[in-house]
Design a protein around this motif. Sequence first.
Motif, PDB file in Angstrom:
ATOM      1  N   CYS B 148       7.305  51.850 -52.544  1.00  0.00           N
ATOM      2  CA  CYS B 148       8.104  53.077 -52.532  1.00  0.00           C
ATOM      3  C   CYS B 148       9.503  52.748 -52.027  1.00  0.00           C
ATOM      4  CB  CYS B 148       7.482  54.120 -51.614  1.00  0.00           C
ATOM      5  SG  CYS B 148       5.854  54.598 -52.143  1.00  0.00           S
ATOM      6  N   THR B 149       9.560  51.707 -51.246  1.00  0.00           N
ATOM      7  CA  THR B 149      10.837  51.260 -50.711  1.00  0.00           C
ATOM      8  C   THR B 149      11.840  51.078 -51.835  1.00  0.00           C
ATOM      9  OG1 THR B 149       9.579  50.056 -49.070  1.00  0.00           O
ATOM     10  CG2 THR B 149      11.890  49.472 -49.303  1.00  0.00           C
ATOM     11  N   PRO B1058      11.566  56.390 -43.028  1.00  0.00           N
ATOM     12  CA  PRO B1058      12.085  56.393 -44.399  1.00  0.00           C
ATOM     13  C   PRO B1058      12.869  55.119 -44.709  1.00  0.00           C
ATOM     14  CG  PRO B1058      13.341  57.912 -43.026  1.00  0.00           C
ATOM     15  CD  PRO B1058      12.254  57.372 -42.177  1.00  0.00           C
ATOM     16  N   LEU B1059      13.182  54.363 -43.689  1.00  0.00           N
ATOM     17  CA  LEU B1059      13.975  53.154 -43.893  1.00  0.00           C
ATOM     18  C   LEU B1059      13.126  52.081 -44.563  1.00  0.00           C
ATOM     19  CD1 LEU B1059      15.715  52.972 -40.410  1.00  0.00           C
ATOM     20  CD2 LEU B1059      16.496  54.111 -42.464  1.00  0.00           C
ATOM     21  N   PRO B1060      13.774  51.116 -45.196  1.00  0.00           N
ATOM     22  CA  PRO B1060      13.008  50.053 -45.842  1.00  0.00           C
ATOM     23  C   PRO B1060      12.559  48.978 -44.871  1.00  0.00           C
ATOM     24  CG  PRO B1060      15.334  49.812 -46.327  1.00  0.00           C
ATOM     25  CD  PRO B1060      15.210  51.031 -45.488  1.00  0.00           C
ATOM     26  N   ALA B1061      13.014  49.040 -43.648  1.00  0.00           N
ATOM     27  CA  ALA B1061      12.664  47.993 -42.701  1.00  0.00           C
ATOM     28  C   ALA B1061      12.222  48.614 -41.395  1.00  0.00           C
ATOM     29  CB  ALA B1061      13.862  47.083 -42.464  1.00  0.00           C
ATOM     30  N   VAL B1062      11.668  47.799 -40.541  1.00  0.00           N
ATOM     31  CA  VAL B1062      11.252  48.260 -39.229  1.00  0.00           C
ATOM     32  C   VAL B1062      12.304  47.821 -38.230  1.00  0.00           C
ATOM     33  CG1 VAL B1062       9.442  48.162 -37.505  1.00  0.00           C
ATOM     34  CG2 VAL B1062       8.864  48.018 -39.907  1.00  0.00           C
ATOM     35  N   ILE B1063      12.857  48.788 -37.542  1.00  0.00           N
ATOM     36  CA  ILE B1063      13.909  48.451 -36.585  1.00  0.00           C
ATOM     37  C   ILE B1063      13.297  47.711 -35.396  1.00  0.00           C
ATOM     38  CG2 ILE B1063      15.696  49.390 -35.062  1.00  0.00           C
ATOM     39  CD1 ILE B1063      16.364  50.039 -37.897  1.00  0.00           C
ATOM     40  N   TYR B1121       9.046  55.943 -46.220  1.00  0.00           N
ATOM     41  CA  TYR B1121       8.378  57.250 -46.178  1.00  0.00           C
ATOM     42  C   TYR B1121       9.247  58.303 -46.850  1.00  0.00           C
ATOM     43  CZ  TYR B1121       6.633  61.567 -43.991  1.00  0.00           C
ATOM     44  OH  TYR B1121       6.154  62.817 -43.758  1.00  0.00           O
ATOM     45  N   GLN B1122       8.625  59.063 -47.706  1.00  0.00           N
ATOM     46  CA  GLN B1122       9.360  60.106 -48.407  1.00  0.00           C
ATOM     47  C   GLN B1122       8.504  61.337 -48.536  1.00  0.00           C
ATOM     48  OE1 GLN B1122      10.408  58.182 -52.147  1.00  0.00           O
ATOM     49  NE2 GLN B1122      12.398  59.165 -51.939  1.00  0.00           N
ATOM     50  N   MET B1123       9.106  62.464 -48.394  1.00  0.00           N
ATOM     51  CA  MET B1123       8.389  63.707 -48.645  1.00  0.00           C
ATOM     52  C   MET B1123       8.995  64.305 -49.904  1.00  0.00           C
ATOM     53  SD  MET B1123       7.274  66.568 -46.026  1.00  0.00           S
ATOM     54  CE  MET B1123       8.645  67.644 -45.787  1.00  0.00           C
TER      55      MET B1123
END
Lengths: 363, 1168
Positions: B148-149, B1058-1063, B1121-1123
């Motif tokens: 989904c990213t 929702p970000l493509p990475a993990v902070i 993550y997307q709604m």
Amino acid sequence: MNEVEVFVGNHTMIDPEVYDLWLRGCTADEAAQCLQKQESLQTFQATIDDLLSDVQDNFRLFCFLENMLKSPPRLRDQQIYQMAQDTQTMLIEKYYGFDPVVVREFLGKKLASRTRKDLDDISELARVPLRSCRRQFDNIKRVFKAVEELKGSLVENIQTHFLLSEPLARDYAAITFICNNRFETGKKKLSYLRFRDFADCAGRMITNWSYSSVECIIHENNDVDLDRNFLLSLREVKVMAEKECLEEHRQLMLKAAQGFPEHMKGHLSENFRTLSKTIVNIAYGLNHNRESKDIFIDLFEKLIEPFTQCQYSCGEVQKVMTAYKDSALQTEFLARTSPHLQTVWERYMGTLCACVVRMYPKQ
Amino acid sequence: MPGRLKVKLLAARDLPVMDRASDSTDAFVEVRFDGGMCKTDVCKKSLNPQWNSEWFMFEVDDEVLQDEPLDIRVLDYDTYSAHDAIGKVYIDLTPLLINDLPYAISGWFPIYDTMHGIRGELSVYVKLELFNDFNKFRQSSCGIQFFCTAAVPSGYRLQGVQGFVEELVVNDDPEYQLIDKIRTSRASNEARQRLFSKLSGGLQRKVGVKVMEMGGNAVLGYTQNFDLEGESGIVVRAIGTAVQICKIRLGHLTPMGSSPGAPKETHSLTNTSHSHSNHHHHHHHNHRRHSQSRRRHSHQQHHHHHHNNHDSTTSPPLSPVKSYGSSPPPSAPAVFSGSPSRFVFGSYEDKGHLNRGHLGGQSVGQGQGHGQGDEADNEYEDGDNAFSCSSPRVDEESGMAGSPSLVPSHRHSVSPVRTTGAAGDKSGSNRRLSDSDMGSPQGGNSLEDNGSGFNLSNSGSRHTPPRSNLNQQNFNLLEYPFFTMRSFPAGFIVSLGSMVSARSVKLLDKIHNPEEPETRDMWWNEIRTEIRSHARSMNCHAVLGYIEQTTICDEIIILSASGTAARIQCDLDQCLQGTQPPPTQIPTGPVAPSLEHQHSIDHGKEKKLTVDIGLANQLAQMRMNASANAEGSEEPAHKCSVCHIPYRANSLPFPVNLTNCAMCKRKKVPDVLFTTIDPPKDVPIVSHGALIQARVCRPKGKGKGSETSAREVSDSLPFLEYEVHTQLLYKLKLRGLNALFGLKIQICLGENMIAALATGTAVFLGPMPAPPSPKLSTQVQLATQAESRDLAELQARITGVVQHHRQRLNTQRAAVIDMTNGDSNSLNAASDDSDEDQSDAETFINNKDTFVLEIDDPKDEILALVLRDSTPPDGFEVCNTQLPPGIPPSRIASHAQMFTQMAQIRYLPNINTKLEFADIFDMLLRRICFKLRRLAPCCLTDLNFHMEIPDEDEVQIAVTGCCLTLGEPQTQNTALLTLPSTAPSSKRASPRPPGTGQEEMMFNMEVEADKEPSSSASVTRTQPPSFNVPGLRQSKIYERRKGQPKMPQRLQGVELTPLPAVIGGKIVKYLGNYNFFLIRESTSVKECGGLAGFMQCFIGEMMAIVRGHVSALGGNALVGYQMSHCVLFSNLHKNQAQCLINVCGDAVQANYDNEPVSADPLLTADIS
């Protein structure tokens, strides 16, 4: 203007201030007004409506959490609200926190729905919102119900079932103990005593008189009750109130009181019989529910009041009581005839002394 | 690949009391899969039952594994009557099919009931044993990874791009079936959820099959959308970008990584190439076997399936458009596609010419496309597998080779998909398949196919994946050169055109024949074709950040698509090495000859006075980079080429002001750039980002017939879009910024209103000119004293707002730099006299640096709205790009919170005058900030607004986003004060990455809205004390905050983002994508805290379910993550409410720096 306006985070974050307000039983509006005074809305260009909406979010969350808070292990295991361990602990600890003033009123009462109905009086008296009183009452009742039938240490049981911190669990244990034994605390004469005083006394009784005391051999039963063997042994102490024993004890006592101030010595030699009889009677009475429940009143009326009349200071009372306890151990009866009663005497008197001292009015 | 699915039910906890009498529950579990069912024993009288069941086995085909979820029901045993349902757990099994992962899922899943929400948790262990039965012609697509990213997943490298994939399926909506009248809400909801889950699984599988045939091994930017069309059924659409990616391994540095780096795709391709036909697929097998020979004939065979532009080379240039525009297909009842609702959203001239994307360029593109295909084919036959011809050559050749001699319509590649549908899907759940053939059959894909087929016959297995699937000529052949990603590898984007969008209004009707329903596909084809033609008109060959949206009200549906036209670096080799791409040559072919100014809305006639914002405080054009410096020893940190126009300066696709690039001074750049993507990593941004929204709501007549209504909507769309555009432009310019990223425009149709919401993040791009500062001047006679006073006030306000924004967003710095360069564009310092200088107006309009706002009177609505636009409070940055522009990543301290805000607001257009439509959004933003106040200083990123109008007077808005906490900026005050004087001039002049240190001014000081119209540059110089004021305020906030316990750096549990990475962490493993469609209903809304309580509870539960599934896969985060769907229906009189939510994302396992590498929970789990 909005019918629905909710904000949900992946991590459930609790604002302790708002939580406190909720626990106090404020409505969302009241809480918002309260918070408005503390916080500058201007910084965030926020309006009171924004604050209210935030408070409402929080309050709704607390309502959902309340179900789980009723059995804290559920809160710990649940996955619906993802939160840090500290937050959980805080939530539980605060939820089970209580106002001593309010709980003071429940002490020794039957935790029945009738009492719950009378909570509005307590609420007025203690100036604590009714909602909060209800929560405190329900918490105590819930804890009581949960541990009533359980075996083992009362404090530990409370800790495992409610995940409370040790000090708080001890308080609940004391409350449970007093309520279970229906110790009378509501008499007007006792009204000067605070919750802490009772909790302290009850704590000692649990440690020394209940089934969890070190001396108790059988741990099958719950320490909500007094150790029956101990009580039975206490009956044998009755001998101490018999004439010859009494006299011997009196002599020993007076000897021990050599260094005491004059007015004390005089008082002691005059009133030793009454004092001793009272103490032994209380011990004997612990066997009977009807009498045991008056233990605090007895302590007050029969021991504390006479001491206050003679203007004993707290320290002096302690000295007297210690001297009384120690000298008894040297009597023929305890030293030689029934040495097995020595520990019983220690258990009994140690606690009794502490209780009297604790309850002794401090001016 | 058949397999054996093993399921073990261990225990449940926290079950609800189902039997009041005993205060307990007699729970047991039923497990269903693919028609089979198994049960556990009944665990009597326990709310925490332990079953520890044996392994339940299901023998299954992987196709079914992809389509169907594992259906687990927890029930309460009842001897006499029917067992009561406690709840259900659906487990998506697709993650089990991804190679190289442990084939197991195990964990505590929330037990969910549509009427009661979460009711306890169930511990399940699921294992899959796949048999090594490689079948090339199977229908499943295991091995294809879905993301989904909307970016290249971290830890992976892009090896090739196969192109746009799409698929759609149609089904009846159980809610509208006859049976729904007699069954319970629960049964109906469950039927829907199950169906949605199945459709979604099936859809994904079909997309996967397409991707496999294209030679890809993954889909990026995969999104699914559910169109609940009501009576006419459900349409589930999926779009994504088929790519070939491989994991980056340590020590493996060659960018192409022929063999060592790519064992993974080798594997998956091996799967494809081995044939082991089973009877289901026999047909395809044959088909494929002859594919080589049929290739040349297939075009004819399948010709009747085309509604696309294959024949465009032979027909007149406009034919593809004409074919649908003028003659609607019989199945579409009323097509308003010819309606003027098509736009190229570009940098319009301020006068508001709306222009329609001209269609001429398209045919040219087609011609090129085929020509290139021809060439590419030849190249292949030469055995050159690299396709690495440089773009200039391609362009050159394609220009000449536009002959229709070989139309490489390799239809065979799609046909298996089609046949699947025709052969009757085993699952039976899908009534039909999309038979559209976008992307897949052509160009690079078919070449790719060809390659695999060839290799198959020769060696049986391939170890060398194609090196680069995407190169210029292949790429031009793609039917739809769309990319659904939002961010791209460095160097990928050569040059950005502009946002392109297309909409059409259609009437829904029942799909009578699900097997042959080409309507929906055709609708989307039209839209996509249009998008493509818009892009081509800008001389762009790709559309990035492509999304498709719909809005439905009754029988009217508006389909929208948007993206960003761009030229891209097709040779991944080059872009990965980060080398400068060869200067993209602008083709010499006919480009954009005709421009239609469809909606040049003429204000002139009604115009009373003109407010001319601009000029007086005109800052000199920014010279970020003395060109000498750029070419000098210092390595250019940024490339300005991305901003250069892809079209030719002498034939603009739409009116746009061009200036020379401020950095290289050679190429032309537009004055404004609108895009739908995230800012490319190498683009020079010299400001902070600012969230900009345009909000428009117009009343719409109701109670008319569908057709009339549809026409009305169709007619009003252009005006709506115009207004959106104007608002965006005004807001952008008032902030002194010149580019908009992540722009998303949602049109929403309601019973009696039509609303549009555009959200984007504005920034200042170094190479582009600074928008002029506004300055008032009147053009017409002022009627009254009052009017002139109003005007003066307005002037003051505008100036104030501009100052305020500039300082907040750090554009000041740019201005300062500019001043020191002391260049060209003389400051139009005459702030005072321009008021009288009426004749100047003419000049202004012609002046390219002018920002002209034409309004009818000083109380102009739009202007008023724009000026009232709120700014985030101190300590907050708000943007909708994935990372905050202008803030160095090092300042981002942690990912503190992912949030969902949902609001339902009573709003009636026209009637509710007190509440402006725009106020709703300002309020929402303000509240989000307020609710996150404890986390400041922080940055809200990836804000996504989703609007619904479910009822006549109701607007619902769901906002998702995440809050990143920021570290303390470097001592701001000193930095700011020293900047103009002490920073060496070379440094100032060079295009530094924003915020490499002291120049960072995160909380740029809020100067008390400066009322006097002084140039912003002078503010910096003459009013240093004013910087202290906010500084003090700031420190006060910090002090207050210090009293609070410091937040731990990382929160425990499962992170959703929702970000493509993990902070703060690193993604170790992608575990699979999840797509949840949940329905929640309640008939006791009051009892659960009202509608708000109901919603809050449901959103919380939804997140809990997502987390449960992620952690059962062994993951600790869900990225991307997307709604995509969130709508609430309520009837408070009946105490009822129903809510539907659709969310998706990629489950990942991430390691955080401060944590030891955790052992795989699935391996350590000691079960059985």
